[in-house]
Structures are given as C-alpha cells and as structure tokens.
Scaffold this motif. Sequence first.
Motif, PDB file in Angstrom:
ATOM      1  N   ASP A   1       0.806  -1.227   0.000  1.00 12.71           N
ATOM      2  CA  ASP A   1       0.000   0.000   0.000  1.00 12.71           C
ATOM      3  C   ASP A   1       0.836   1.273   0.000  1.00 12.71           C
TER       4      ASP A   1
ATOM      5  N   THR B   1      -7.107   5.779  -9.044  1.00 15.83           N
ATOM      6  CA  THR B   1      -7.032   5.769  -7.578  1.00 15.83           C
ATOM      7  C   THR B   1      -5.636   5.279  -7.202  1.00 15.83           C
TER       8      THR B   1
ATOM      9  N   TYR C   1      -2.914   4.689  -3.998  1.00 19.39           N
ATOM     10  CA  TYR C   1      -2.783   4.577  -2.542  1.00 19.39           C
ATOM     11  C   TYR C   1      -1.399   5.072  -2.098  1.00 19.39           C
TER      12      TYR C   1
ATOM     13  N   PRO D   1       0.933   2.241  -5.450  1.00 18.21           N
ATOM     14  CA  PRO D   1      -0.034   1.239  -5.896  1.00 18.21           C
ATOM     15  C   PRO D   1      -1.189   1.915  -6.644  1.00 18.21           C
TER      16      PRO D   1
ATOM     17  N   ILE E   1      -4.755   1.359  -8.189  1.00 24.32           N
ATOM     18  CA  ILE E   1      -5.834   0.378  -8.026  1.00 24.32           C
ATOM     19  C   ILE E   1      -6.558   0.172  -9.360  1.00 24.32           C
TER      20      ILE E   1
ATOM     21  N   GLY F   1      -8.756  -2.959  -9.680  1.00 24.22           N
ATOM     22  CA  GLY F   1     -10.019  -3.599  -9.288  1.00 24.22           C
ATOM     23  C   GLY F   1      -9.929  -5.106  -9.363  1.00 24.22           C
TER      24      GLY F   1
ATOM     25  N   SER G   1      -6.391  -6.433 -13.862  1.00 23.16           N
ATOM     26  CA  SER G   1      -5.046  -5.993 -13.460  1.00 23.16           C
ATOM     27  C   SER G   1      -3.986  -6.739 -14.260  1.00 23.16           C
TER      28      SER G   1
ATOM     29  N   GLU H   1      -9.366  -5.211  -5.027  1.00 21.73           N
ATOM     30  CA  GLU H   1      -8.350  -4.155  -4.923  1.00 21.73           C
ATOM     31  C   GLU H   1      -7.059  -4.568  -5.617  1.00 21.73           C
ATOM     32  N   SER H   2      -7.182  -5.418  -6.637  1.00 15.62           N
ATOM     33  CA  SER H   2      -5.984  -5.783  -7.400  1.00 15.62           C
ATOM     34  C   SER H   2      -5.397  -4.517  -8.001  1.00 15.62           C
ATOM     35  N   ARG H   3      -4.107  -4.531  -8.160  1.00 13.62           N
ATOM     36  CA  ARG H   3      -3.437  -3.280  -8.504  1.00 13.62           C
ATOM     37  C   ARG H   3      -2.166  -3.492  -9.308  1.00 13.62           C
TER      38      ARG H   3
ATOM     39  N   ARG I   1       1.421  -2.372  -8.859  1.00 14.46           N
ATOM     40  CA  ARG I   1       2.240  -1.775  -7.802  1.00 14.46           C
ATOM     41  C   ARG I   1       3.507  -1.232  -8.455  1.00 14.46           C
TER      42      ARG I   1
END
Length: 390
Positions: free
Chosen positions: A182, A311, A313, A321, A323, A325, A330, A356-358, A360
């Motif tokens: 995060d 979005t 984080y 990260p 986001i 979904g 992703s 919340e797959s992302r 990174r």
Amino acid sequence: MSMEQWLSEKINKTRKAGLYRELRTMSNAPEPEMTVNGSPQLIFSSNNYLGLANDPVLIAKASKTIQEFGVGSSGSRLTTGNTIWHEKLEQRIADFKRMEAALLFSSGYLANVGVLSSLPEKGDVLLSDQLNHASIIDGCRLSKAETVIYKHADMGNLEKKLKETQTYTRRFIVTDGVFSMDGTIAPLDHIMKLAKRYDAYVIVDDAHATGVLGESGGGTSEYFGVSPDVVIGTLSKAAGVEGGFVTGARLLIDFLLNHTRTFIFQTALPPSSCAASSAALDIIENSQEKRNRLLKKVRRIKSTLEEMGFTVYGGDTPIVPVIIGEADKSVRFSNKLQENGIYAPAIRPPTVPKGESRIRLTVTASHNDSEVDHLLTKFNDIGRELMIIS
Ligand code: PMP
C-alpha cells in the motif's frame, strides 16, 4: 489419488481463479532498463530504490572481499561463519540506526520470523497491523503468544485492542514502517505514544523505509524522531545487497543470538555481501539529495495519475499502488504495459484484498524524466482502453 493428479487439480484451481504465478527471467544487472524474457523493459517494480544494486563502489568492495574471503561463509555465525565483516556490518547498522547493537540474519524474512517466534512468550499478545508483511504474519503464527489484528494504521482501533488485552503478561505492537503493498507510512509517533500509555513494546519492520525515509535514510524512527524497542530491516532493498537485521538494546541482541532459531541454524551471509552492505550504508547516509529527487519523482507520478482519474494509494514513499479492481483486469493492464516496454506486475489476492488488485509501481532514484514520461503516457492510454479512466 496420485500426487500428479492431486497437484494438477490444485494448480488448475489457481489458474481458473486468475491467480497463477510465473517467473520472468532477467538477463542483465539491475538497472532501470532490463531484458525481461528476452525483451527490453523499463522496470517500475524493483526494490532497488537508490540504484545501489549495481553500484560500482559496492561491486568493487564485494569483489575484493571475495578475493580475500572466498564466496561462502562456510558455517553458521556460531560455528565457523562469523568474520570481521559480519561484526563490522553489525556495528555499522547499529550506528546507522542509532541503536546499541545489531544482529544479522540471512534475510529480512528470517529476521521477522526469528524475532516474533522467539521474543514474545506464552501468555503475551502480539498486536499486528492488518496489512503487515507475510514474514510478520508467519512469525506471529510461529509465536507461542496470541495474535490480535488491528485495522490498518487505525490508531483508534489499536487503542481499543490495547484496552481489551490488559490481562496479558506483555503486549507487543508489531508494524511495518512502510507497507509493502500500500505504500503507507505507519503512524509511528502515535504508535509510540499508545505503547507508552498502555505499557506495550513496539517492533517495527523497516524493510521499505531504510535508506528512503529520514534525513540520513535511517527509516521511520528517524522520520518521526522516535526510538522503538526493536527495529528490523533488510539490506536487499534500498541498500541493494541481501540480508536482514535486527537492532535494539545490547541485551535484546544477546537474547536473540542465544534463542532465535532462524539465526542459530542458518549459514552466515557471505562476507562479500557484508562488505558491500557496509559500503551501501556509507552511501545511503550521504544520499539526501538522491532521496529528495526520488520523492519529487514519486509526487509527480502520483499527482499525474490522480489527475488522469486513477485511484492511487500510499504516502510519500517510492511504492505507488495504482488500483485497477478485478484480478484479471489488473493482469491485462500489466500485460499491456509489458507490450509497451514497461515491467510492473499485477498484485492480486491473496496478497491484496479482493476487488483491490493493482499495479504496484515502484520508483527508483535511477529513473530519468523521459522514462517517467513514457510510464505516464502508457498509463493514460491503457487506462482509457480498459475503461478504468475516461
Ligand atoms: N518485510 C517487508 C515489509 C518486505 O516487503 C520484505 C520483502 N519483500 C521483507 C520483510 C523480507 O525481506 P527480505 O527480502 O530481505 O527477506
């Protein structure tokens, strides 16, 4: 059922859930551009935050030490593996972290597992942040103490749990300094105040903060001007080498040396790695300008992605990260980045929560402006194509 049948079923299930993992092969040294599976890629996913993994000073130091000490340490620290380089590095880490003493481990993973499985005892409780790293979770699982999870960086919730656990013999609050998935910074100043009020100890895993946060790169302790009871870290991220460490009071280190199984029963790090890490800490302490440049880059990337409608984080750290979904979306995003010469893998459950797959992203001091421009352009294009932004 044969083992083949049994494992095929399990792997097929993993594939169906979109969670199948595969290795990619790098065929050159860690740099912003690397050859991944045979194709050139801009790397926005490494932990080499200050670009030290391929630093000529560190390479020279490691090479010289290999000539003098050989390639392996030949034993555990308590048998034949302890050299002047291990001791020098431990002193160097203790000075760097402004603690009394330090103890080396083969990795940060083993340092976390070792401390958490040996220090808290039966009758104690570990208060652990919901988003702590897998190595903290595994350490808690091995511990004879109970574990209570508090909501991520939620100080109201931590205080509630501290109030509810007053009957335990000892309480240990355990947190990442910077959260790996995060990019948030733990509110360590607040945690320290709560620990004092409720008579708890604080253990911080500063894997991602060491070398990055604080005036001289000392991590979250320096960033907040506090001194937790136990600070754990790794030499494999900003320091660019390998190995984990624990710092704290001399008595704590003496205790760990005598009681921690992941220290006692592991072959010592190669002396060359210790020498390279020592040189890395010298560089890190004098890299304030590099850290400022890195932070500027991070802020630019985050604000541009947010303006596009993504979005994002995290705090002021090199972990960004984005986001996306669903897990499969992703993965598609990551594949499209790769087709465009950008390597940033998708992070999916169970590493992060469902939905919340992302992607990174990690940014390093070595990325130049045109590499960042390319990243941002491609995020805009792919984000629109996959209808994540409009
Ligand atoms: N803690 C955190 C927060 C991490 O992200 C990692 C590495 N992914 C570790 C510990 C483990 O460090 P090492 O790679 O040195 O085992």
